[in-house]
Design a protein around this motif. Sequence first.
Motif, mmCIF file in Angstrom:
data_model
loop_
_atom_site.group_PDB
_atom_site.id
_atom_site.type_symbol
_atom_site.label_atom_id
_atom_site.label_comp_id
_atom_site.label_asym_id
_atom_site.label_seq_id
_atom_site.Cartn_x
_atom_site.Cartn_y
_atom_site.Cartn_z
ATOM 1 N N GLU A 124 0.887 -1.176 0.000
ATOM 2 C CA GLU A 124 0.000 0.000 0.000
ATOM 3 C C GLU A 124 0.920 1.219 0.000
ATOM 4 O OE1 GLU A 124 -1.408 1.874 3.390
ATOM 5 O OE2 GLU A 124 0.766 1.982 3.569
ATOM 6 N N ARG A 155 0.449 -7.701 -3.023
ATOM 7 C CA ARG A 155 0.044 -8.483 -1.844
ATOM 8 C C ARG A 155 -0.093 -9.932 -2.272
ATOM 9 N NH1 ARG A 155 -4.709 -4.615 0.845
ATOM 10 N NH2 ARG A 155 -3.496 -2.698 0.670
ATOM 11 N N GLY A 162 -11.099 -9.883 -9.241
ATOM 12 C CA GLY A 162 -10.988 -8.643 -8.474
ATOM 13 C C GLY A 162 -9.923 -8.673 -7.395
ATOM 14 N N ARG A 163 -9.196 -9.795 -7.301
ATOM 15 C CA ARG A 163 -8.118 -9.844 -6.304
ATOM 16 C C ARG A 163 -6.850 -10.374 -6.973
ATOM 17 N NH1 ARG A 163 -8.610 -14.068 -2.018
ATOM 18 N NH2 ARG A 163 -9.987 -12.895 -0.651
ATOM 19 N N TYR A 164 -5.842 -9.563 -6.985
ATOM 20 C CA TYR A 164 -4.601 -9.906 -7.684
ATOM 21 C C TYR A 164 -3.419 -9.735 -6.750
ATOM 22 C CZ TYR A 164 -8.061 -8.991 -11.206
ATOM 23 O OH TYR A 164 -9.224 -9.016 -11.913
ATOM 24 N N ALA A 172 -5.280 8.985 -2.294
ATOM 25 C CA ALA A 172 -5.056 10.394 -1.947
ATOM 26 C C ALA A 172 -4.898 10.508 -0.439
ATOM 27 C CB ALA A 172 -6.229 11.238 -2.430
ATOM 28 N N ARG A 301 -11.144 -1.894 9.424
ATOM 29 C CA ARG A 301 -10.228 -1.953 8.297
ATOM 30 C C ARG A 301 -9.052 -2.861 8.654
ATOM 31 N NH1 ARG A 301 -10.360 -0.695 4.076
ATOM 32 N NH2 ARG A 301 -8.708 0.818 3.811
ATOM 33 N N LEU A 303 -5.942 -2.539 8.415
ATOM 34 C CA LEU A 303 -4.642 -1.911 8.662
ATOM 35 C C LEU A 303 -4.715 -1.237 10.033
ATOM 36 C CD1 LEU A 303 -5.690 -1.197 5.484
ATOM 37 C CD2 LEU A 303 -3.272 -0.677 5.289
ATOM 38 N N TYR A 305 -3.299 1.486 11.319
ATOM 39 C CA TYR A 305 -3.070 2.908 11.582
ATOM 40 C C TYR A 305 -4.328 3.772 11.717
ATOM 41 C CZ TYR A 305 -2.824 2.900 6.347
ATOM 42 O OH TYR A 305 -3.047 2.704 5.013
ATOM 43 N N TYR A 306 -5.500 3.198 11.540
ATOM 44 C CA TYR A 306 -6.704 4.037 11.538
ATOM 45 C C TYR A 306 -7.183 4.456 12.927
ATOM 46 C CZ TYR A 306 -7.174 2.877 6.626
ATOM 47 O OH TYR A 306 -6.961 2.737 5.298
ATOM 48 N N ALA A 323 -15.285 -4.266 -2.571
ATOM 49 C CA ALA A 323 -14.794 -2.985 -2.053
ATOM 50 C C ALA A 323 -13.911 -2.344 -3.111
ATOM 51 C CB ALA A 323 -14.016 -3.194 -0.769
ATOM 52 N N GLY A 326 -11.162 2.068 -0.015
ATOM 53 C CA GLY A 326 -11.138 2.027 1.449
ATOM 54 C C GLY A 326 -10.291 3.165 1.970
ATOM 55 N N GLY A 327 -10.658 3.672 3.133
ATOM 56 C CA GLY A 327 -9.841 4.762 3.674
ATOM 57 C C GLY A 327 -10.223 5.114 5.084
ATOM 58 N N TYR A 330 -5.886 8.736 10.074
ATOM 59 C CA TYR A 330 -4.736 8.083 10.723
ATOM 60 C C TYR A 330 -3.833 9.101 11.420
ATOM 61 C CZ TYR A 330 -2.962 9.339 6.083
ATOM 62 O OH TYR A 330 -2.656 10.012 4.940
ATOM 63 N N GLY A 346 -7.052 9.701 4.396
ATOM 64 C CA GLY A 346 -6.930 9.422 2.960
ATOM 65 C C GLY A 346 -7.711 8.191 2.567
ATOM 66 N N ARG A 353 -10.501 -3.167 -9.725
ATOM 67 C CA ARG A 353 -11.923 -3.404 -9.431
ATOM 68 C C ARG A 353 -12.803 -2.320 -10.038
ATOM 69 N NH1 ARG A 353 -11.576 -5.381 -3.119
ATOM 70 N NH2 ARG A 353 -9.971 -6.939 -3.508
HETATM 71 P P1 HAM Z 1 -7.035 -1.204 1.523
HETATM 72 O O1 HAM Z 1 -8.445 -1.311 1.960
HETATM 73 O O2 HAM Z 1 -6.095 -2.268 1.973
HETATM 74 O O3 HAM Z 1 -6.516 0.232 1.999
HETATM 75 O O4 HAM Z 1 -6.988 -1.132 -0.050
HETATM 76 C C1 HAM Z 1 -7.758 -0.174 -0.759
HETATM 77 C C2 HAM Z 1 -8.409 -0.795 -1.968
HETATM 78 O O5 HAM Z 1 -7.414 -1.444 -2.775
HETATM 79 C C3 HAM Z 1 -9.399 -1.902 -1.657
HETATM 80 O O6 HAM Z 1 -10.673 -1.388 -1.337
HETATM 81 C C4 HAM Z 1 -9.431 -2.666 -2.973
HETATM 82 O O7 HAM Z 1 -10.297 -2.009 -3.891
HETATM 83 C C5 HAM Z 1 -8.012 -2.515 -3.472
HETATM 84 N N1 HAM Z 1 -7.265 -3.776 -3.219
HETATM 85 C C6 HAM Z 1 -6.701 -4.180 -2.073
HETATM 86 N N2 HAM Z 1 -6.116 -5.385 -2.241
HETATM 87 C C7 HAM Z 1 -6.331 -5.759 -3.516
HETATM 88 C C8 HAM Z 1 -5.986 -6.907 -4.311
HETATM 89 N N3 HAM Z 1 -5.273 -7.909 -3.819
HETATM 90 N N4 HAM Z 1 -6.385 -6.934 -5.613
HETATM 91 C C9 HAM Z 1 -7.093 -5.910 -6.144
HETATM 92 N N5 HAM Z 1 -7.439 -4.803 -5.445
HETATM 93 C C10 HAM Z 1 -7.068 -4.728 -4.147
HETATM 94 C C11 HAM Z 1 -5.271 0.712 1.752
HETATM 95 O O8 HAM Z 1 -4.476 0.223 0.999
HETATM 96 C C12 HAM Z 1 -5.004 2.024 2.453
HETATM 97 N N6 HAM Z 1 -3.625 2.452 2.141
HETATM 98 C C13 HAM Z 1 -6.011 3.078 2.004
HETATM 99 C C14 HAM Z 1 -5.795 4.396 2.663
HETATM 100 C C15 HAM Z 1 -5.162 5.466 2.156
HETATM 101 N N7 HAM Z 1 -6.170 4.716 3.888
HETATM 102 C C16 HAM Z 1 -5.795 5.956 4.147
HETATM 103 N N8 HAM Z 1 -5.165 6.410 3.093
#
Ligand code: HAM
Length: 461
Positions: A124, A155, A162-164, A172, A301, A303, A305-306, A323, A326-327, A330, A346, A353
């Motif tokens: 991320e 990851r 939808g999951r890679y 942002a 969530r 992670l 840090y939220y 999904a 997500g955000g 933090y 953010g 997706r």
């Molecule tokens: P996250 O929920 O882990 O948050 O990921 C955000 C989005 O990335 C998910 O809702 C999903 O759409 C997409 N995503 C996650 N993993 C995968 C995957 N394996 N394949 C396809 N799409 C995926 C974050 O990453 C935080 N950094 C968001 C954030 C920013 N929070 C605050 N600032």
Amino acid sequence: MSEGAAKKEEKPRKFQAIRGTRDLLPPETVLWNRVEQTAHEVFATFGFGEIRLPIFEPTELFARAVGGETDIVSKEMYTFPERIEDHPELAREMQQLMAKPPSPLELAVHLSGASHAFLSLRPEATASVCRAYIEHGMQQLPQPVKLYYMGPMFRRERPQKGRYRQFCQIGAEVLGGSDAPAIDAEVIEMVMTFFDRLELQGVQLDINSIGDRNCRPKYVELLRAELLKVKDKLGPDSQRRIETNPLRVLDSKLESEQGIIATLPRNADYLCEACAAHYAAVKHQLEMRGVIYRENWRLVRGLDYYMRTTFEITAQGLGSQNAVCGGGRYDGLVELLGGPPTKGIGFAIGEDRLILSLQESGKAPAQQGRDVYIAWMGERAHATAIRAAKDLRKAGFSVELPPVEQKFGKALGQADKLGAKYALILGDNEVSEGLWTLKTLADGSQQKLTEPQLLDFLRKL
Ligand code: HAM
């Protein structure tokens, strides 16, 4: 080795993209570019500037920011030692460890004092943005600093629709300044505006508040105590999570657990005064902006840090991985990474997706068609065709100029296959008369035009 065996070995291996990664081909990439262009445009109207970040960082950065116990860090990161040849002792220890393969984090932590020598592909980008904020002394800039990014994340999850394992995020972050609820609401308004501009279908925004350092630990303990009472009725994953992270039990999709979860205490009822007031103000701010939301007390969530505001957005046509964004807030993350006390909020959109959902609702271009296919015959016509292609391209049209002469029939067939709108026919007659034939492929109609008339005609379309 017999000669036959040697020959067999020479047969080149057939390479394929690694599981969970994929090639994006035209015309799908047209949609990707359109989505990214729209993000640049919409985010700029909210005063965000683009940041470009490295795709690998020290493992420790993600372990600290995202959390060592999270699935993302403990199971899913692609971690590798930096220049193993610089660390012979690591190579030796690693060989021993490999007898029973450890998780990447175990590996990094186990090799004590050497964790700085481990790098990970970013799972991320929030951690990297915070690292960059500190590294470039961005706290000296007018606050808050508003940044966005797009690019691949990694990851090691089980691949499915939808999951890679390599996927793309558009994210942002707002760093510094205050934690005014209007900032939370504006960030959410921005992503909703972006989805609206793309005409994404079935958009559903869920919000929640998970409290802060003050009230969250108390709620987590209460939840743990309540979960222990019903432990026997829970599956093995949830049973384990009672100890490691009881909030994640709320995330469970297991049918048999839903009834139990519905009776558990809700975080919003146990917020401290300040968090409750913040949450109420965020909701009010969303209403002022006309953003429609649903409160979802089970939204936790993955992670660490939220704090306070968290949100997730789902969209149509995505199945179980629905999904699309997500955000959350933090505050404190920058400090945790060695910077000054800094507020932060953010989101990240899963671009793969988002594209899937747009495709499912028929928003994808079928073919990357050409505007004009130049069907030429003869040496003189070839020279004119090269010049015409140059002029048309300069005027912004997409032009296909066949490299070798073709019979007109074959050329028109080719133009059709490529989805060209027009065929420009250049033969000896056309060149000597200075009148070119333009054929509209949709209805077969033809017209004779001089070169300036042709440009004029195409420009007016
Ligand atoms: P996250 O929920 O882990 O948050 O990921 C955000 C989005 O990335 C998910 O809702 C999903 O759409 C997409 N995503 C996650 N993993 C995968 C995957 N394996 N394949 C396809 N799409 C995926 C974050 O990453 C935080 N950094 C968001 C954030 C920013 N929070 C605050 N600032």
